[in-house]
Design a protein around this motif. Structure first.
Motif, PDB file in Angstrom:
ATOM      1  N   TYR A  44       0.851  -1.176   0.000  1.00  0.00           N
ATOM      2  CA  TYR A  44       0.000   0.000   0.000  1.00  0.00           C
ATOM      3  C   TYR A  44       0.893   1.235   0.000  1.00  0.00           C
ATOM      4  O   TYR A  44       1.901   1.269   0.708  1.00  0.00           O
ATOM      5  N   SER A  45       0.511   2.243  -0.747  1.00  0.00           N
ATOM      6  CA  SER A  45       1.242   3.499  -0.702  1.00  0.00           C
ATOM      7  C   SER A  45       0.276   4.665  -0.876  1.00  0.00           C
ATOM      8  O   SER A  45      -0.792   4.527  -1.476  1.00  0.00           O
ATOM      9  N   VAL A  66      -3.352  19.786  -8.045  1.00  0.00           N
ATOM     10  CA  VAL A  66      -2.741  19.059  -6.935  1.00  0.00           C
ATOM     11  C   VAL A  66      -3.583  17.821  -6.693  1.00  0.00           C
ATOM     12  O   VAL A  66      -4.789  17.915  -6.474  1.00  0.00           O
ATOM     13  N   LEU A  67      -2.946  16.643  -6.732  1.00  0.00           N
ATOM     14  CA  LEU A  67      -3.671  15.385  -6.731  1.00  0.00           C
ATOM     15  C   LEU A  67      -3.187  14.459  -5.631  1.00  0.00           C
ATOM     16  O   LEU A  67      -2.025  14.059  -5.620  1.00  0.00           O
ATOM     17  N   PRO A  68      -4.050  14.086  -4.671  1.00  0.00           N
ATOM     18  CA  PRO A  68      -3.684  13.034  -3.720  1.00  0.00           C
ATOM     19  C   PRO A  68      -3.775  11.679  -4.393  1.00  0.00           C
ATOM     20  O   PRO A  68      -4.403  11.524  -5.449  1.00  0.00           O
ATOM     21  N   GLY A  69      -3.150  10.653  -3.818  1.00  0.00           N
ATOM     22  CA  GLY A  69      -3.178   9.355  -4.475  1.00  0.00           C
ATOM     23  C   GLY A  69      -3.003   8.184  -3.532  1.00  0.00           C
ATOM     24  O   GLY A  69      -2.496   8.326  -2.417  1.00  0.00           O
ATOM     25  N   VAL A  70      -3.438   6.991  -3.994  1.00  0.00           N
ATOM     26  CA  VAL A  70      -3.296   5.764  -3.227  1.00  0.00           C
ATOM     27  C   VAL A  70      -3.052   4.605  -4.197  1.00  0.00           C
ATOM     28  O   VAL A  70      -3.538   4.627  -5.328  1.00  0.00           O
ATOM     29  N   SER A  71      -2.290   3.616  -3.751  1.00  0.00           N
ATOM     30  CA  SER A  71      -2.011   2.442  -4.579  1.00  0.00           C
ATOM     31  C   SER A  71      -2.125   1.184  -3.733  1.00  0.00           C
ATOM     32  O   SER A  71      -1.713   1.170  -2.573  1.00  0.00           O
ATOM     33  N   LYS A  75       0.380  -9.711  -6.297  1.00  0.00           N
ATOM     34  CA  LYS A  75       0.609 -10.549  -7.474  1.00  0.00           C
ATOM     35  C   LYS A  75      -0.573 -10.525  -8.436  1.00  0.00           C
ATOM     36  O   LYS A  75      -0.396 -10.552  -9.661  1.00  0.00           O
ATOM     37  N   TRP A  76      -1.786 -10.435  -7.908  1.00  0.00           N
ATOM     38  CA  TRP A  76      -2.974 -10.574  -8.731  1.00  0.00           C
ATOM     39  C   TRP A  76      -3.639  -9.244  -9.063  1.00  0.00           C
ATOM     40  O   TRP A  76      -4.331  -9.141 -10.087  1.00  0.00           O
ATOM     41  N   VAL A  77      -3.472  -8.241  -8.217  1.00  0.00           N
ATOM     42  CA  VAL A  77      -4.216  -6.980  -8.332  1.00  0.00           C
ATOM     43  C   VAL A  77      -3.253  -5.808  -8.383  1.00  0.00           C
ATOM     44  O   VAL A  77      -2.280  -5.755  -7.632  1.00  0.00           O
ATOM     45  N   ASN A  78      -3.533  -4.873  -9.269  1.00  0.00           N
ATOM     46  CA  ASN A  78      -2.754  -3.648  -9.351  1.00  0.00           C
ATOM     47  C   ASN A  78      -3.735  -2.483  -9.480  1.00  0.00           C
ATOM     48  O   ASN A  78      -4.280  -2.234 -10.558  1.00  0.00           O
ATOM     49  N   LEU A  79      -3.999  -1.799  -8.376  1.00  0.00           N
ATOM     50  CA  LEU A  79      -4.927  -0.673  -8.360  1.00  0.00           C
ATOM     51  C   LEU A  79      -4.149   0.609  -8.161  1.00  0.00           C
ATOM     52  O   LEU A  79      -3.376   0.737  -7.202  1.00  0.00           O
ATOM     53  N   PHE A  80      -4.330   1.552  -9.065  1.00  0.00           N
ATOM     54  CA  PHE A  80      -3.715   2.868  -8.913  1.00  0.00           C
ATOM     55  C   PHE A  80      -4.721   3.910  -9.355  1.00  0.00           C
ATOM     56  O   PHE A  80      -4.997   4.066 -10.536  1.00  0.00           O
ATOM     57  N   GLY A  81      -5.299   4.623  -8.347  1.00  0.00           N
ATOM     58  CA  GLY A  81      -6.302   5.637  -8.658  1.00  0.00           C
ATOM     59  C   GLY A  81      -7.474   5.036  -9.403  1.00  0.00           C
ATOM     60  O   GLY A  81      -8.077   4.058  -8.973  1.00  0.00           O
ATOM     61  N   PRO A  82      -7.797   5.587 -10.580  1.00  0.00           N
ATOM     62  CA  PRO A  82      -8.979   5.115 -11.314  1.00  0.00           C
ATOM     63  C   PRO A  82      -8.693   3.932 -12.222  1.00  0.00           C
ATOM     64  O   PRO A  82      -9.516   3.581 -13.045  1.00  0.00           O
TER      65      PRO A  82
END
Length: 270
Positions: A44-45, A66-71, A75-82
Motif C-alpha cells: 500500500y502506498s 494538486v492530486l492526492p493518491g493511493v495504490s 501478485k494478482w491486483v494492481n490498483l492505482f487511482g482510477p
C-alpha cells in the motif's frame, strides 16, 4: 528497501490528461514488479502530486492540479487511482502477465473551459474496460500494451476505444532510478470524433464542422525517482504526446501535442 520491490508511479500519459478528483497520483500506467518471494505480499502506498498539463485546445492555457493518491498492489491486483488491472494470467513472478483492465478516464471538456467551446455540447469522460499486459524483456526493458473501450454511450454518442504500446528501460544508480520510454497510442475514429470533432449543429464560421478519423499518436517520456528514505520517494515524470495529423486538423486544436509534467511524493505504508 530496494526501489525495484516497490510499486512505481504510473508513467504513460493519457490523451488530454486524466484529471482526477481524488486518490490519484496521475502519471499513467502502473507497472510494479513482484518477486517470487513476495507472492502473497500486498503493498500500500499514499502520496500526492502536482500536475502541469497543456492539452492543445485553442485558447486554453496550462492547467495545474494538486492530486492526492493511493495504490494497492500484489501478485494478482494492481490498483492505482482510477485504474485497476487484474493480472490473472502469467508466470509465477509476473515477469509477464495478461488480464482485464478497468479504468475511469476523465477526458473531455465543458463549455466554460474556453471560448472555443461556446455553443458546443460538453464531452464527458467515463468508464472504459478491456485488456492489458506486460512483459519484461531482460536488460531492464519492459513492453506494455493495452486496449480499452467505452463501457457506455454518452448522450447517444459512442466515445470509442484507445490502445497503447510502450517500451521502457530502467536505469538505477544508488537511490536514483531513471526510466525513459517511447510509445504509440491508438485512438479509434469514434474516440477522435467525440473529443476533437465538431458536429454540424456546433459549426460556426470560425469553427467549421469536423469529423475525426482513427489515428496513432507517438509519445516520449522520462520518469525520475529518488529514494529519500526507507519508505519515501520523490518522483518527476515528463511526457510529450505528439498529435497525429487527424487531431491537428481539428478546428479545436492549435498545438502539435500535449506536454505534461508531474512532480510527486510517495510513501509506502506496507
Amino acid at each position: 528497501m530496494n526501489t525495484s520491490d516497490l510499486p512505481s508511479p504510473p508513467v504513460a500519459s493519457p490523451l488530454i490528461g486524466l484529471v482526477t478528483a481524488s486518490l490519484v497520483l496521475l502519471t499513467g500506467h502502473c507497472h510494479a514488479q513482484v518477486k517470487p518471494s513476495d507472492d502473497d505480499r500486498t503493498r500500500y502506498s499514499i502520496g500526492a502530486a502536482v500536475l502541469f498539463d497543456k492539452d492543445g485546445y485553442r485558447g486554453v492555457g496550462t492547467e495545474t492540479l494538486v492530486l492526492p493518491g493511493v495504490s494497492i498492489q500484489n501478485k494478482w491486483v494492481n490498483l492505482f487511482g482510477p485504474q485497476l488491472d487484474l493480472r490473472l494470467i502469467g508466470n509465477e513472478d509476473r515477469s509477464w502477465w495478461i488480464g482485464p483492465r478497468i479504468e475511469y478516464r476523465f477526458d473531455g471538456y465543458e463549455q466554460n473551459d474556453g471560448a472555443i467551446f461556446s455553443g458546443m455540447a460538453s464531452r464527458k469522460g467515463g468508464l472504459f474496460y478491456g485488456l492489458s499486459g506486460s512483459i519484461e524483456l531482460g536488460g531492464d526493458f519492459e513492453l506494455e500494451a493495452d486496449y480499452v473501450k467505452a463501457a457506455s454511450r454518452e448522450a447517444g454518442f459512442d466515445r470509442g476505444a484507445v490502445a497503447s504500446l510502450q517500451l521502457s528501460r530502467t536505469y538505477r544508480s544508488g537511490s536514483w532510478s531513471f526510466a525513459p520510454r517511447i510509445g504509440l497510442e491508438y485512438q479509434s475514429s469514434r474516440y477522435v470524433d467525440y473529443y476533437y470533432g465538431v458536429r454540424l449543429g456546433e459549426a460556426t464560421a470560425a469553427r467549421p464542422a469536423y469529423t475525426g478519423k482513427s489515428t496513432w499518436s507517438s509519445e516520449l517520456g522520462l520518469l525520475v525517482r529518488w529514494q529519500a528514505g526507507p519508505r519515501q520517494f520523490l518522483f518527476a515524470n515528463l511526457n510529450y504526446e505528439r498529435y497525429a495529423r487527424e487531431i491537428r486538423k481539428s478546428p479545436l486544436i492549435d498545438a502539435s501535442g500535449i506536454p505534461q509534467l508531474v512532480l510527486g511524493y510517495q510513501f509506502v505504508l506496507k
